[in-house]
Motif scaffolding. Structure first.
Motif, short mmCIF file in Angstrom:
data_model
loop_
_atom_site.label_atom_id
_atom_site.label_comp_id
_atom_site.label_asym_id
_atom_site.label_seq_id
_atom_site.Cartn_x
_atom_site.Cartn_y
_atom_site.Cartn_z
N THR A 302 66.52 50.30 50.15
CA THR A 302 65.68 50.57 51.35
C THR A 302 66.22 49.25 52.41
N GLU A 303 66.24 49.65 53.58
CA GLU A 303 66.43 48.66 54.57
C GLU A 303 65.30 48.73 55.54
N LEU A 304 65.21 47.37 56.31
CA LEU A 304 64.17 47.72 57.47
C LEU A 304 65.01 46.47 58.39
N ASP A 305 65.11 46.91 59.59
CA ASP A 305 65.49 45.81 60.97
C ASP A 305 64.52 45.96 62.03
N SER A 306 63.95 45.05 62.26
CA SER A 306 63.04 45.20 63.45
C SER A 306 62.76 43.96 64.44
N LEU A 307 62.68 44.11 65.87
CA LEU A 307 62.35 43.09 66.76
C LEU A 307 60.81 43.69 67.17
N SER A 308 60.01 42.85 67.46
CA SER A 308 58.76 43.21 67.88
C SER A 308 57.99 42.27 68.73
N SER A 309 57.44 42.70 69.78
CA SER A 309 56.31 41.97 70.60
C SER A 309 55.07 42.80 70.34
N ASP A 310 54.00 41.70 70.06
CA ASP A 310 52.82 42.21 69.85
C ASP A 310 51.90 41.21 70.19
N ALA A 311 50.46 41.55 70.29
CA ALA A 311 49.49 40.57 70.81
C ALA A 311 49.29 39.38 69.63
N ASP A 312 48.96 38.26 70.10
CA ASP A 312 48.63 37.13 69.09
C ASP A 312 47.23 37.09 69.01
N VAL A 313 46.73 36.94 67.66
CA VAL A 313 45.22 37.09 67.50
C VAL A 313 44.46 35.70 67.40
N SER A 314 45.29 34.62 67.51
CA SER A 314 44.78 33.38 67.49
C SER A 314 43.96 32.94 68.72
N PRO A 315 42.69 32.84 68.62
CA PRO A 315 41.96 32.38 69.75
C PRO A 315 42.44 30.98 70.49
N SER A 316 43.20 30.11 69.71
CA SER A 316 43.79 28.92 70.42
C SER A 316 45.02 29.26 71.36
N GLN A 325 42.79 39.79 80.89
CA GLN A 325 43.84 40.62 81.60
C GLN A 325 45.25 39.93 81.25
N THR A 326 45.30 38.88 80.65
CA THR A 326 46.57 38.39 80.49
C THR A 326 46.73 38.05 78.83
N LEU A 327 47.74 39.02 78.45
CA LEU A 327 47.86 39.06 77.01
C LEU A 327 48.92 38.24 76.48
N THR A 328 48.39 37.04 75.69
CA THR A 328 49.76 36.19 74.97
C THR A 328 50.04 37.07 74.00
N ARG A 329 51.67 37.19 73.79
CA ARG A 329 52.33 37.83 72.65
C ARG A 329 53.08 37.00 71.93
N GLN A 330 53.32 37.45 70.67
CA GLN A 330 54.46 36.70 69.85
C GLN A 330 55.39 37.59 69.63
N HIS A 331 56.58 36.94 69.50
CA HIS A 331 57.91 37.75 69.25
C HIS A 331 58.51 37.47 67.63
N ARG A 332 58.59 38.59 67.24
CA ARG A 332 58.80 38.51 65.75
C ARG A 332 60.12 39.46 65.07
N SER A 333 60.97 39.08 64.36
CA SER A 333 62.08 39.64 63.59
C SER A 333 61.78 39.98 62.26
N ARG A 334 62.23 41.10 61.67
CA ARG A 334 62.14 41.27 60.14
C ARG A 334 63.46 42.00 59.67
N ALA A 335 64.03 41.55 58.69
CA ALA A 335 65.08 41.98 58.05
C ALA A 335 64.86 41.85 56.58
#
Length: 709
Positions: A302-316, A325-335
């Motif tokens: 199996t193989e999975l390749d991904s780029l994603s932008s999703d909400a950061d859950v850290s209060p800091s 209203q302003t959502l801080t996001r993290q950018h992640r990659s997976r291979a």
């Protein structure tokens, strides 16, 4: 328009099906066919519903096709014992059985024809090629090996038969849903048959900007060497394009905080791509009228390749907690890449010894799993540094503007090669003490090895374990259609990763007790199982308080409850599948959550596990002007569930109704209609935090037409 590389793959699929159909079109009138009457399932043995000291619920291809479900997760919704878990933004199937769900950072494992074939990153499993789905409840480690105390899922695939046939189905539905599926069974010679099943599907989502596309093929060949010996080979290949989607935000438990349609990722990331190709080769040999030999080999990649932008859950870092209203996001990659090799050799039969009849299953198996993981993350600076919205990779959740900020470059977090080896020997003896009493004694001994090569820290670790898993069971048949049973079993699995010293974790271990009663009514056409179970699990991975940023295996949890399953035929040409579960699943030891780093207290509920759940599928068959017709209704009830560990955030309960019908225009042509979530109820299927909540799909209508020849 379909991209050229998909067109090439679909051309291969079409040519394969055409070749099979061409072979079928040859004159087979002179062929003396051998009809396959059934295939013995490894590890299971040949026991009736009343003789087996365990609870099993099955969903066959007829029910799956009638309800219009084409995904494994949706099929498992029909079992109240199974609850949805974190699917990593829809990238894989993730579920808990009787409250236990394994490692939430990887897909839930399942079996295919008895193989541990659900490991890896192949995307959500499509229902094409599945003959039935078996929910095998309770601990299975004494035979299957690695497993959860709640149970296992086994998929039995469609096999070739020595009767030529073909079926094509076209489905159109809501949100541009388009699906085509073909099933061609062909007789190639007097002792060789082949079956080719292919599908292509694309659809939009109720979620903004989301589109999915998937295609695959399975090919199977059955070779009847002689009356005692048979071979089966199966090929699996599938690809999917799935956008990473963490769902909506329900800030402070407000599920009206934003529309369920709004996408909070980044369309420019493109879809996550998954690929799987696998092979299974099985040989069954009847040594004599009493003993059967089964051996098998399997390979799956199996193989999975991904780029994603999703909400950061850290209060800091999360600005949404401050201004709403302003959502801080993290950018992640997976291979992620995995390879799995499996071998099995099993002997089953009956002997008379000590004045008793013994039903013996004994075997040896080997499993090697290689996992190459490259995971990278870019996170925003702390809010205390007064970062700009560009630095926060921010999105206004009320008026999103996609592509507004340049995505930050993810940095390596986990770059690791991890390999697992397991060699096991198992034996089970079900002893017929009398016509009414049977005792099951079983056990399995495993030799385990795991190596980890951490390429960031330049650390290597090796772990070796030996483990024995016992199983005890008792069945007492009070009448011809009523029995009582009890069973005890233990389970285990290796935990991925290493601790702060680079050492492997202690294996996850569990034990379970089950008491139940079974009935077979209406001339054995209706099976009823009522069961009570009590399970405990230890060495769950949690955060290491003494070494921040690392994990340790000290978590404990328990699950106990009552289940009722009813399956089979009712009077009046009706079919029923009913499932109800009451479940008390909770944490047994104080710990820290590994993802959110929040405190978990003994007595806390387990994530996404409802206290009450029920499911019903009821189908009635009719004759209208000498034509066959069926109509059915289904519903699923799910109680409220904890939606974020260490908090009072709960997902609301919901009830969803489905309607489905089929009409046979003639012997070859049929039309079907399904309405999922018929009353368009807003609901939420699972979450990891209030920042990542998965909304359920609104009303969806599907129309299908099929032609058989």
């Amino acid at each position: 328009m379909i991209p050229s590389h998909y067109a090439c793959r679909l051309s291969v699929l079409s040519l394969s099906l055409a070749a099979a159909f061409s072979a079928q079109a040859n004159d087979n009138s002179a062929i003396e066919t051998i009809e396959v009457t059934g295939e013995r399932q490894a590890y299971r043995g040949e026991f009736t519903h009343l003789q087996s000291p365990e609870a099993v619920l099955e969903f066959d291809a007829e029910l799956i096709e009638s309800t219009g479900l084409n995904g494994l997760t949706q099929i498992l919704d029909m079992s109240a014992s199974v609850s949805r878990q974190n699917s990593l933004g829809g990238l894989w199937d993730s579920f808990a059985i009787r409250g236990f769900f394994g490692d939430e950072n990887v897909p839930s494992g399942y079996l295919v024809n008895g193989f541990n074939a659900g490991r890896g990153f192949s995307g959500p499993r499509d229902a094409s090629g599945i003959e039935r789905v078996e929910v095998l409840k309770g601990p299975k480690a004494a035979l299957f090996g690695r497993g959860e105390p709640g149970g296992s899922i086994n998929l039995v695939t469609k096999k070739p038969t020595f009767t030529s046939s073909s079926a094509f189905e076209l489905t159109l539905g809501s949100r541009q849903n388009q699906r085509v599926e073909a099933d061609v069974n062909t007789v190639l010679s007097d002792n060789l048959a082949g079956r080719f099943i292919g599908f292509y599907q694309q659809e939009d989502s109720f979620r903004d900007t989301i589109e999915t596309q998937k295609q695959g093929i399975t090919a199977a060949f059955a070779f009847e060497h002689n009356e005692r010996s048979s071979w089966t080979y199966e090929l699996e290949y599938a690809e999917q394009e799935i956008p990473f989607d963490r769902g909506i935000i329900a800030l402070q438990g407000n599920f009206d905080f934003m529309p369920i349609e709004r996408f909070l990722g980044e369309p420019g990331d493109g879809p996550t791509t998954t690929m799987v190709h696998g092979h299974q080769l099985q040989w069954q040999y009847d040594v004599n009228d009493v003993w059967q030999l089964s051996s098998a080999l399997a390979f799956r990649q199996t193989e999975l390749d991904s780029l994603s932008s999703d909400a950061d859950v850290s209060p800091s870092r999360q600005k949404l907690y401050l201004d709403g209203q302003t959502l801080t996001r993290q950018h992640r990659s997976r291979a992620y890449d995995t390879d799995q090799y499996v071998a099995r050799f099993e002997l089953a039969g009956d002997i008379e010894a000590g004045g008793f009849k013994h039903h013996i299953i004994a075997g040896i198996d080997y499993d090697r799993f290689e996992f190459d993981r490259d995971y990278r993350v870019a996170r925003a600076p702390a809010l205390s540094t007064s970062p700009t919205n560009a630095q926060l990779y921010a999105l206004n959740i009320h008026q999103p503007v996609y592509g507004q900020h340049t995505p930050p470059t993810p940095k390596p977090v986990v770059v690791r090669q991890q390999n697992q080896w397991a060699t096991g020997m198992y034996i089970q003896d079900q002893i017929s003490v009398s016509d009414s009493l049977q005792i099951r004694i079983g056990g399995r001994f495993d030799w385990l090895k795991q190596t980890t090569d951490d390429k960031i820290r330049n650390l290597s670790a090796e772990q070796s374990e030996q483990h024995f898993s016992p199983q005890l069971g008792l069945v007492y048949q009070l009448t011809d259609n009523w029995s009582l049973y009890s069973t005890y079993g233990e389970g285990y699995r290796l935990n991925f990763g290493t601790d702060h010293q680079g050492n492997g974790f202690e294996p996850n271990q569990s034990e379970s007790v089950e008491l139940g009663t079974k009935w077979s009514l209406i001339d054995n056409s209706l099976d009823i199982t009522l069961a009570y179970f009590d399970s405990e699990q230890t060495n769950i991975i949690v955060a290491d308080v003494q070494n921040p940023g690392f994990n340790t295996a000290i978590g404990e949890a328990s699950s106990r409850g009552v289940e009722l399953d009813i399956a089979g035929q009712l009077p009046g040409d009706a079919q029923i599948r009913f499932s109800y579960t009451y479940l008390d699943a909770q944490v047994e030891k104080d710990s820290i959550d590994t993802g959110l780093y929040v405190g978990i207290k003994a007595g806390d509920d387990l994530l996404n596990i409802p206290e009450n759940a029920a499911s019903l599928q009821l189908i009635k068959h009719y004759k209208i002007y000498d034509k066959n017709m069926s109509a059915g209704i289904g519903f699923q009830y799910v109680d409220k569930r904890l939606g974020q560990r260490g908090s009072d955030f709960y997902l609301p309960s919901y009830v969803v109704f489905n309607l489905f019908a089929e009409y046979e225009v003639n012997e070859r042509w049929a039309i079907k209609a399904q309405v999922h979530n018929a009353f368009d109820r807003k609901h939420y299927t699972n979450s990891y935090t209030q920042m990542w909540v998965q909304p359920g799909e609104p009303r969806k209508i599907q129309l299908s037409t099929s032609y058989n020849f």
